[in-house]
Enzyme design. Structure first.
Site, PDB file in Angstrom:
ATOM      1  N   HIS A   1       0.817  -1.215   0.000  1.00  0.00           N
ATOM      2  CA  HIS A   1       0.000   0.000   0.000  1.00  0.00           C
ATOM      3  C   HIS A   1       0.856   1.274   0.000  1.00  0.00           C
ATOM      4  O   HIS A   1       0.345   2.354  -0.286  1.00  0.00           O
ATOM      5  CB  HIS A   1      -0.986   0.002   1.177  1.00  0.00           C
ATOM      6  CG  HIS A   1      -0.387   0.275   2.520  1.00  0.00           C
ATOM      7  ND1 HIS A   1      -0.117  -0.705   3.436  1.00  0.00           N
ATOM      8  CD2 HIS A   1      -0.023   1.434   3.124  1.00  0.00           C
ATOM      9  CE1 HIS A   1       0.382  -0.170   4.530  1.00  0.00           C
ATOM     10  NE2 HIS A   1       0.456   1.124   4.377  1.00  0.00           N
TER      11      HIS A   1
ATOM     12  N   ASP B   1      -0.033  -7.650   1.473  1.00  0.00           N
ATOM     13  CA  ASP B   1       0.410  -6.259   1.518  1.00  0.00           C
ATOM     14  C   ASP B   1       1.931  -6.154   1.513  1.00  0.00           C
ATOM     15  O   ASP B   1       2.521  -5.407   2.293  1.00  0.00           O
ATOM     16  CB  ASP B   1      -0.169  -5.554   2.746  1.00  0.00           C
ATOM     17  CG  ASP B   1      -0.054  -4.031   2.633  1.00  0.00           C
ATOM     18  OD1 ASP B   1       0.185  -3.538   1.519  1.00  0.00           O
ATOM     19  OD2 ASP B   1      -0.198  -3.350   3.667  1.00  0.00           O
TER      20      ASP B   1
ATOM     21  N   GLY C   1       3.635   6.517   8.098  1.00  0.00           N
ATOM     22  CA  GLY C   1       4.963   6.611   7.515  1.00  0.00           C
ATOM     23  C   GLY C   1       5.873   5.475   7.925  1.00  0.00           C
ATOM     24  O   GLY C   1       6.904   5.247   7.319  1.00  0.00           O
TER      25      GLY C   1
ATOM     26  N   SER D   1       4.879   2.394   7.763  1.00  0.00           N
ATOM     27  CA  SER D   1       4.490   1.224   6.968  1.00  0.00           C
ATOM     28  C   SER D   1       5.637   0.746   6.102  1.00  0.00           C
ATOM     29  O   SER D   1       6.270   1.529   5.397  1.00  0.00           O
ATOM     30  CB  SER D   1       3.298   1.557   6.077  1.00  0.00           C
ATOM     31  OG  SER D   1       2.093   1.396   6.760  1.00  0.00           O
TER      32      SER D   1
END
Length: 523
Positions: free
Chosen positions: A141, A171, A243, A245
């Site tokens: 993502h 993901d 941020g 991630s």
């Protein structure tokens, strides 16, 4: 970490003072008594920081595209900040001031206006280098929809990145950069060895602040946050914000045991509940993304549900465990191997499974392997070998179980079950929008306070099987209920079709008053 002898002694003394027998205290390992906190994380952090990168992705959006509120709200991820306009002041949700400022900002920055020109949107996230040649792991993502991806190293070197592969379901994404020298890389550790209470470090770029290090512990394991079919997250209280991630979660040996992916936060900021993809789950997917550009998951082609106590009772299975087969994909590996709707998978490759663990275990199995299953059928445990196929891009819809053509259109009330059922007539097929191939008996009434309503059955649902026997008339349904009662079963198991979905529903058969009230006139 090494045991702290002084703390262990103090802990042992406290246990003795509390009345714990001396023999019990003496038998406890030092780790169970106490472990000292590290004096500092500085040396470990300094060695790891060069391997953690800032990832910036750019996408062109049209004027009528809504602003992306990525990672804001209660269940949002811990990923990138998007948009470059000023933040809207925080007002109570739904208040007139909130709507006024949101509309004002959209007008000022072109959001929501169909005539506004295209504009660039930027997302910020984190990643880490797993190969000195420039292989970088991050969240899907963070880079999803990106036209351009830029990676900034710890020494502020800026490199263009190429997407090697991505996987929506877990993901995960893998990038490639090219530098004029070998890059600092980190290695994966064994996430299965991480225990609740272990110290961990999270490194990333929260709110674009590169090289931020936070510390905490493993708060829980095996979390299912309804993000996908393979959820098995590590929960940590190491502060993770927007941020972070795609950034790594390290153990005290400097090994990556998780990939920070999501946070739970009503405000969008860290409240100490973050979630990471375990390294042991991510490692196989990452290798496949590097080799093939996509994930090659194992698949046998079944639809499953958990075995509740009611379902177990209806199948004579004790104790309640396993994964119940609610539907089978046509021409899939399971159908070809002889697996049937109503079977219960108890074990896969010698390990117990349930409705949650089975999809993940099969997905992690190499395509082409012969999976060894233990199933429950007709009151007995049986072995079954199913070759593992590759998960298709699009799943086929489960087919309803075959059944004989209806011979009558009579309706019947079953008060003990709390339903009235009827054979499928042309009128009912049209009324409830049933397909021409739909088999079974349709539920025409559901008592509000009856067992069927309690278990979510609704008017228009179709009962396809009872006790794994296909039915086509209300009389056939009643016969199966009577048979279950004579066998002294507490409940009867029905396979119910609701639109495109099929599921097993256990209903209590009660005592002799469970008999139907006889045929009614067809509606």
């Amino acid at each position: 970490m090494r045991p702290a002898p002084r703390l262990a002694c103090l802990a042992a003394a406290a246990l003795l003072q509390a009345g714990v027998p001396a023999a019990t205290v003496a038998g406890l390992p030092a780790q169970a008594l106490a472990r000292g906190a590290p004096d500092s994380f500085a040396d470990l952090a300094a060695s790891l920081l060069p391997a953690v990168v800032n990832i910036s992705s750019t996408e062109t959006v049209t004027g009528d595209a809504p602003e992306d509120d990525d990672d804001q709200g209660g269940g949002g991820g811990g990923g990138g900040d998007q948009g470059q306009g000023p933040d809207v002041p925080a007002f109570p949700p739904g208040s007139p001031f909130e709507k006024f400022f949101h509309d004002f900002m959209n007008r000022q920055h072109g959001g929501g206006s169909p005539n506004a020109p295209p504009r660039k949107m930027q997302a910020l996230g984190s990643g880490f280098i797993v190969d000195p040649s420039g292989i970088i792991v991050t969240n899907n993502h963070v880079i999803s929809g990106a036209e351009e991806i830029t990676v900034t190293l710890q020494d502020n070197t800026v490199l263009k990145a190429r997407l090697l592969g991505h996987d929506d379901r877990t993901d995960l994404a893998v990038l490639q950069v090219h530098a004029d020298h070998k890059l600092t890389a980190v290695a994966f550790g064994d996430s299965d060895k991480s225990r609740v209470g272990d110290w961990v470090l999270a490194i990333g770029n929260p709110f674009g602040l590169s090289g931020t290090v936070t510390a905490g512990i493993v708060s829980s394991r095996g979390r299912d946050i309804q993000q996908g079919p393979y959820d098995d997250f590590i929960q940590t209280d190491a502060p993770i914000n927007k941020g972070n991630s795609g950034g790594p979660l390290f153990n005290m040996d400097g090994q990556v045991i998780g990939i920070n992916t999501a946070i739970y936060s009503p405000s969008g900021g860290s409240i100490g509940i973050g979630f990471s993809i375990p390294a042991n789950e991510a490692r196989l997917i990452i290798e496949q993304l590097r080799r093939f550009g996509h994930a090659r998951r194992g698949w046998i082609g079944v639809h499953i549900q958990d075995v509740t106590q009611d379902i177990a009772d209806s199948l004579g299975l004790k104790p309640a465990h396993g994964a119940l087969i609610a539907g089978i994909e046509p021409k899939g590996p399971a159908e070809k191997a002889g697996l049937q709707s109503g079977d219960v998978i108890l074990q896969f490759d010698g390990r117990d499974v349930d409705g949650r663990s089975l999809p993940r275990r099969v997905a992690e199995t190499p395509v082409g392997d012969a999976g060894q299953f233990s199933i429950w059928r007709d009151g007995h445990r049986q072995p079954l070998t199913i070759p593992i196929g590759e998960f298709p891009e699009q799943e086929a819809k489960p087919a309803a179980a075959p059944s004989p053509k209806p011979a009558a259109s009579a309706a019947m009330s079953l008060p003990a079950l709390g339903i009235k059922v009827s054979s499928i007539t042309a009128a009912l097929r049209q009324k409830y929008q049933l397909s021409d191939s739909q088999k079974g008996v349709v539920i025409t009434e559901v008592a509000q306070d009856g067992p069927a309503a309690d278990r979510g059955l609704r008017v228009g649902d179709v009962v396809v099987e009872v006790q794994q026997a296909a039915i086509s008339t209300p009389a056939a349904l009643q016969e199966q209920v009577d048979k279950a009662r004579r066998a002294r079963r507490a409940s009867v198991l029905m396979l119910v079709q609701d639109g495109d979905a099929v599921r097993f529903v256990p209903l209590p058969v009660g005592s002799s008053h469970a008999k139907g009230s006889g045929p009614d006139k067809a509606p």
